[in-house]
Structures are given as C-alpha cells and as structure tokens.
Design an enzyme around this catalytic site. Structure first.
Site, PDB file in Angstrom:
ATOM      1  N   SER A 116       0.823  -1.197   0.000  1.00  0.00           N
ATOM      2  CA  SER A 116       0.000   0.000   0.000  1.00  0.00           C
ATOM      3  C   SER A 116       0.866   1.260   0.000  1.00  0.00           C
ATOM      4  O   SER A 116       1.682   1.454  -0.893  1.00  0.00           O
ATOM      5  CB  SER A 116      -0.954  -0.058   1.204  1.00  0.00           C
ATOM      6  OG  SER A 116      -1.921   0.946   1.152  1.00  0.00           O
ATOM      7  N   HIS A 123      -2.589  -1.142  -4.125  1.00  0.00           N
ATOM      8  CA  HIS A 123      -4.050  -1.196  -4.226  1.00  0.00           C
ATOM      9  C   HIS A 123      -4.606   0.213  -4.090  1.00  0.00           C
ATOM     10  O   HIS A 123      -3.873   1.146  -3.781  1.00  0.00           O
ATOM     11  CB  HIS A 123      -4.663  -2.149  -3.188  1.00  0.00           C
ATOM     12  CG  HIS A 123      -4.460  -1.733  -1.762  1.00  0.00           C
ATOM     13  ND1 HIS A 123      -4.921  -2.476  -0.713  1.00  0.00           N
ATOM     14  CD2 HIS A 123      -3.848  -0.662  -1.193  1.00  0.00           C
ATOM     15  CE1 HIS A 123      -4.608  -1.880   0.433  1.00  0.00           C
ATOM     16  NE2 HIS A 123      -3.956  -0.783   0.155  1.00  0.00           N
TER      17      HIS A 123
END
Length: 195
Positions: free
Chosen positions: A98, A123
């Site tokens: 992330s 993501h």
C-alpha cells in the site's frame, strides 16, 4: 511492549551504548518497520531532516518493512523525500504494501531496491465513514482525489501508463521482487550488501 536492542561500540574514548535505531542512523539508515501513521511519519521525517543537516550531499537509506497505512502520513514522508537535497535510497526488506510500496517507488531513480524474498503490494486507497450523507459524500470525493493523485505519482515513478496503474490498483496487486523490478517500482534486487 516493544524491545529495542542495544549495541555497544568501542571508541578511543571508551564504550558507548546505542539503541539499534540510533546506531543505524549514524550510518544514514532510517528504518520504517511499522504501520505508516502520524507518529511513524514524524519520526521518519525528523530523521531525514537531521541527516540532511548533517550532510546534504550524502545518500539516505530508507529501509522499508511496512503494511502501509495513512495516506496523509505517507504523503508527508513522500514530500520530504522529494524536498530534501540528499538522494533517498529505498530498500524493501520483507513487505512494502500500500503506502509503503508507494514510498518504495518514490526513492531516487536507480536507487530503489528490494531483497530477493520481498513482497510488494499496491491497491486503491480505502477508508470508512459514517454520518450524514453530505459528510460521507465529502469524504468519498476526497478519497477519489487522493486516489487520482497516488495513481499519477506512481505512474510517473514507475513509467507505467496511468490506465495500467488505475486497473492494477483496483484490487490488491501483489508482486515478487522480480515482478516489482519489471513493473518499475524498484530498479534492482540486492542479494549481497553493496558498500
């Protein structure tokens, strides 16, 4: 309770004890080994600013083993990496997921690395909100603006087309170190320590 090892160094003036992170800082190594939040961001930023003041021409190494975390805290680290004069060398040791993957890709071009068994994941940003419909709408619009900003920066740092970044960030997209190199998040995989 977290345990922080102490190392003892022999100097010409006797022994000196350091916590391990202070000792690493002497070698211009900043370790991001936790969730990215306001506290960890403040610590990382303070260390980078200190190292810049110590020697603005010498690289700073940012070792990353993090599940990611707060977008705003991560962007504060990112902005500092871009702001300071020294190149920031990034090295994934374990996991960069992330926001941590975003920071890994934000290292100086040619100086972004991972160890062979590292895992990298990108993501879309996520968040939750409850309350009045108008407040939820405001927060959703903000999240979409942040997503757009992250996608554009990641596209610039990896060389991937923006549309590919958008598609890949729709869901959790896991990569091995080799795949992250092909993707452009890192420049090389380190097998042995480079001096």
């Amino acid at each position: 309770m977290s345990l922080v090892p102490i190392v003892v160094e022999q100097t010409n003036r006797g022994e000196r004890a350091y916590d391990i992170f202070s000792r690493l800082l002497k070698d211009r190594i900043v370790f991001l080994g936790d969730e990215i939040n306001d506290t960890t961001a403040s610590l990382v930023i303070a260390q980078m600013l200190f190292l810049e003041a110590e020697d603005p021409d010498k690289d700073i190494w940012l070792y990353i083993n993090s599940p990611g975390g707060s977008i705003t805290a991560g962007l504060a680290i990112y902005d500092t990496m871009q702001y300071i004069k020294p190149d920031v060398v990034t090295l994934c040791v374990g996991m960069a997921a992330s926001m941590a993957a975003f920071l890994l890709a934000a290292g100086a071009k040619g100086k972004r690395f991972a160890l062979p068994n590292s895992e990298i994941m990108i993501h879309q940003p996520w968040g939750g909100m409850q309350g009045q419909a108008t407040d939820i709408k405001i927060h959703a619009e903000r999240l979409l603006r942040l997503r757009d900003k992250l996608e554009r920066i990641l596209s610039e740092n990896t060389g991937q087309p923006l549309e590919k970044i958008k598609a890949d960030m729709e869901r959790d997209y896991f990569m091995t170190a080799e795949e992250a190199k092909t993707y452009g998040i890192i420049d090389d995989i380190l097998v042995r320590h480079k001096k």
